[in-house]
Write an enzyme that holds these catalytic residues in place. Structure first.
Site, short mmCIF file in Angstrom:
data_model
loop_
_atom_site.label_atom_id
_atom_site.label_comp_id
_atom_site.label_asym_id
_atom_site.label_seq_id
_atom_site.Cartn_x
_atom_site.Cartn_y
_atom_site.Cartn_z
N GLU A 121 11.60 -1.63 4.12
CA GLU A 121 11.11 -2.93 4.57
C GLU A 121 12.12 -3.63 5.47
O GLU A 121 13.34 -3.43 5.35
CB GLU A 121 10.83 -3.84 3.37
CG GLU A 121 9.61 -3.43 2.56
CD GLU A 121 9.29 -4.38 1.43
OE1 GLU A 121 8.15 -4.31 0.93
OE2 GLU A 121 10.17 -5.19 1.03
N ASN A 149 17.11 3.89 -12.34
CA ASN A 149 16.52 4.97 -13.15
C ASN A 149 17.61 6.01 -13.37
O ASN A 149 17.70 6.98 -12.63
CB ASN A 149 15.34 5.58 -12.41
CG ASN A 149 14.22 5.98 -13.34
OD1 ASN A 149 13.76 5.18 -14.13
ND2 ASN A 149 13.80 7.22 -13.27
N PRO A 204 12.88 -5.99 -6.46
CA PRO A 204 11.79 -6.11 -5.48
C PRO A 204 10.47 -6.51 -6.13
O PRO A 204 10.22 -6.20 -7.30
CB PRO A 204 11.70 -4.68 -4.92
CG PRO A 204 12.09 -3.82 -6.10
CD PRO A 204 13.13 -4.59 -6.86
N GLY A 205 9.65 -7.19 -5.35
CA GLY A 205 8.27 -7.44 -5.77
C GLY A 205 7.38 -6.33 -5.23
O GLY A 205 7.83 -5.23 -4.94
N SER A 206 6.10 -6.61 -5.09
CA SER A 206 5.17 -5.64 -4.52
C SER A 206 5.20 -5.74 -3.00
O SER A 206 5.96 -6.52 -2.43
CB SER A 206 3.76 -5.92 -5.02
OG SER A 206 3.32 -7.17 -4.51
N MET A 207 4.35 -4.94 -2.33
CA MET A 207 4.38 -4.90 -0.87
C MET A 207 3.80 -6.18 -0.23
O MET A 207 3.81 -6.31 0.99
CB MET A 207 3.65 -3.67 -0.35
CG MET A 207 2.16 -3.62 -0.62
SD MET A 207 1.41 -2.04 -0.15
CE MET A 207 1.60 -2.06 1.63
N HIS A 266 13.89 -3.94 -12.91
CA HIS A 266 14.02 -3.18 -11.65
C HIS A 266 12.95 -3.58 -10.64
O HIS A 266 12.92 -3.04 -9.54
CB HIS A 266 13.97 -1.69 -11.92
CG HIS A 266 12.60 -1.10 -12.04
ND1 HIS A 266 11.61 -1.62 -12.85
CD2 HIS A 266 12.04 0.02 -11.46
CE1 HIS A 266 10.52 -0.87 -12.76
NE2 HIS A 266 10.75 0.12 -11.92
N LYS A 293 5.39 2.42 3.67
CA LYS A 293 5.17 2.99 2.33
C LYS A 293 5.29 4.51 2.35
O LYS A 293 4.97 5.15 3.34
CB LYS A 293 3.77 2.62 1.82
CG LYS A 293 3.74 1.31 1.05
CD LYS A 293 4.43 1.45 -0.29
CE LYS A 293 4.41 0.14 -1.04
NZ LYS A 293 5.18 0.20 -2.30
#
Length: 411
Positions: free
Chosen positions: A178, A285, A316-319, A340, A410
């Site tokens: 991003e 992870n 991070p959030g979503s896209m 996370h 993505k």
């Protein structure tokens, strides 16, 4: 430190489960999975649960699992070392072109993503459609190769995995690149990926080994994916080395992609700019040895990040949602950890069933990104409310920067 924002899971057997999930819904299946993991006899003190928690394989995503004398390969999982990298630049919002399409295209050309083909576009990685400069990849691989050769001597099947070929590639699923703006309009580059094919092969191999080693006892486990390796065994030692190497690969993978991302942006934005004004590269992870409550223990963070006092991290959030650069508060009860990300509220198949392409277009308005049926599973509504997630962990981290993406590539 006084802790007021976690609650105890109603868990009749096993170690305590402390959950930083106030105000954030948690599915019953995830609670049951947490209770199962807490029954393992080698859990140290308690399990810490982050507000983005949701059902995973063997153990829940969004959990911190400290252990003594044993390790659960499936708790680490197969996306070993998956994590985030972000770099602040000297660019400002006004320096970005009005049409962000060419910028997204340049990034997509520079960073192989999706179902990465076997070809890479230059000598040494075959002829093909990708055009990634080899120098960054070769420099990074030189730092990884010797230890990988040792790992392969112990586990020969790993030699033929996608290792060198996948270095500097994004992958699929929720991995992304991003371009973001912070609250002051400063431009940031941010990306999310892990150890790719070789990490998957390492994780899968040792999950199977753990289950084979416990074949006479596996029926007594709450879940076969909680099969573990005992400290002092050869398989335990081999796994610790292999997983440690995969985590190095993942970190290098993000660094190579960041270099290529910066180079791609420079071709579109000709104004000179500096990067890494502030920079973070963190796993979410992984497993590593740490000291907690006066004892050296193995800490597995499955969908959780380190948040030691003063340590910078990325949530991070979503896209279609904002993301956060955070500073850890070093909360000992969480084993110095935080979430996370936002965490999924539904499966990928459920998201595809429930939402339409029109929903995806509306949810990502203002973001230059793919808007097609193949990314509906990543629709913002498939994730938890990032503001609620951040509020629930207010005694774990403080927000340093709030980022909003303007370009999203993505996997």
């Amino acid at each position: 430190m006084k802790n007021e924002t976690y609650e105890l899971l109603d868990n009749q057997n096993g170690s305590p489960v402390k959950m930083w999930t106030g105000g954030v819904p948690v599915e019953e299946q995830a609670k049951a999975q947490l209770a199962n993991t807490a029954k393992m006899p080698f859990i140290y003190k308690h399990i810490a649960v982050m507000p983005d928690v949701h059902l995973g394989k063997g153990s829940t995503i969004g959990s911190v699992i400290p252990t003594l004398g044993a390790i659960i390969p499936a708790a680490v999982g197969v996306d070993i070392g998956c994590g985030m990298m972000a770099a602040k630049t000297t660019l400002n919002a006004r320096d970005l072109p009005d049409n962000l399409g060419p910028l997204r295209s340049a990034i997509e050309r520079a960073i192989p993503h999706g179902m990465t083909p076997k070809t890479r576009g230059y000598k040494g990685r075959d002829e093909g459609s990708w055009h990634t400069p080899p120098s960054a990849v070769d420099t990074a691989w030189a730092q990884l190769k010797d230890e990988f050769d040792v790992v392969c001597q112990k586990t020969p099947k790993l030699k033929n995995t996608n290792n060198y070929r996948h270095l500097g590639t994004l992958g699929t699923g929720n991995h992304f690149v991003e371009v973001c703006l912070d609250e002051q309009g400063a431009v940031w580059f941010m990306l999310h990926s892990g150890s790719r094919g070789v990490g998957n092969a390492i994780g899968t191999h040792f999950i199977e080994l753990a289950q084979q080693d416990m074949r006479t006892h596996i029926a007594n486990l709450p879940d076969k994916d909680l099969a573990y390796l005992n400290e002092g065994t050869q398989h335990y030692d081999d796994y610790v080395q292999a997983v440690g190497w995969a985590q190095k690969f993942a970190r290098m993978n993000r660094e190579v992609m960041m270099q290529n991302l910066i180079a791609a942006v420079r071709k579109v934005i000709t104004k000179p700019f500096e990067t890494h004004v502030e920079a973070v590269n963190c796993h979410h992870n992984y497993v590593q040895k740490e000291r907690h409550f006066g004892k050296d223990v193995l800490v597995t963070r499955k969908g959780a990040a380190s948040a030691r006092e003063g340590e910078l991290g990325i949530i991070p959030g979503s896209m279609g949602a904002k993301s956060f650069i955070v500073r850890g508060k070093g909360n000992p009860e969480s084993f110095n950890s935080c979430s996370h990300g936002a965490g999924r509220t539904m499966s990928r198949n459920e998201a595809k069933r429930r939402y339409t392409l029109e929903d995806q277009v509306r949810a990502t308005q203002g973001v230059e990104c793919r808007k097609d049926a193949n990314v509906i599973d990543e629709i913002p509504m498939a994730y938890k409310d990032i503001d609620a997630v951040m509020h629930a962990q207010r005694d774990l981290v403080e927000v340093v920067h709030t980022l909003k993406q303007v370009v999203c590539v993505k996997g």
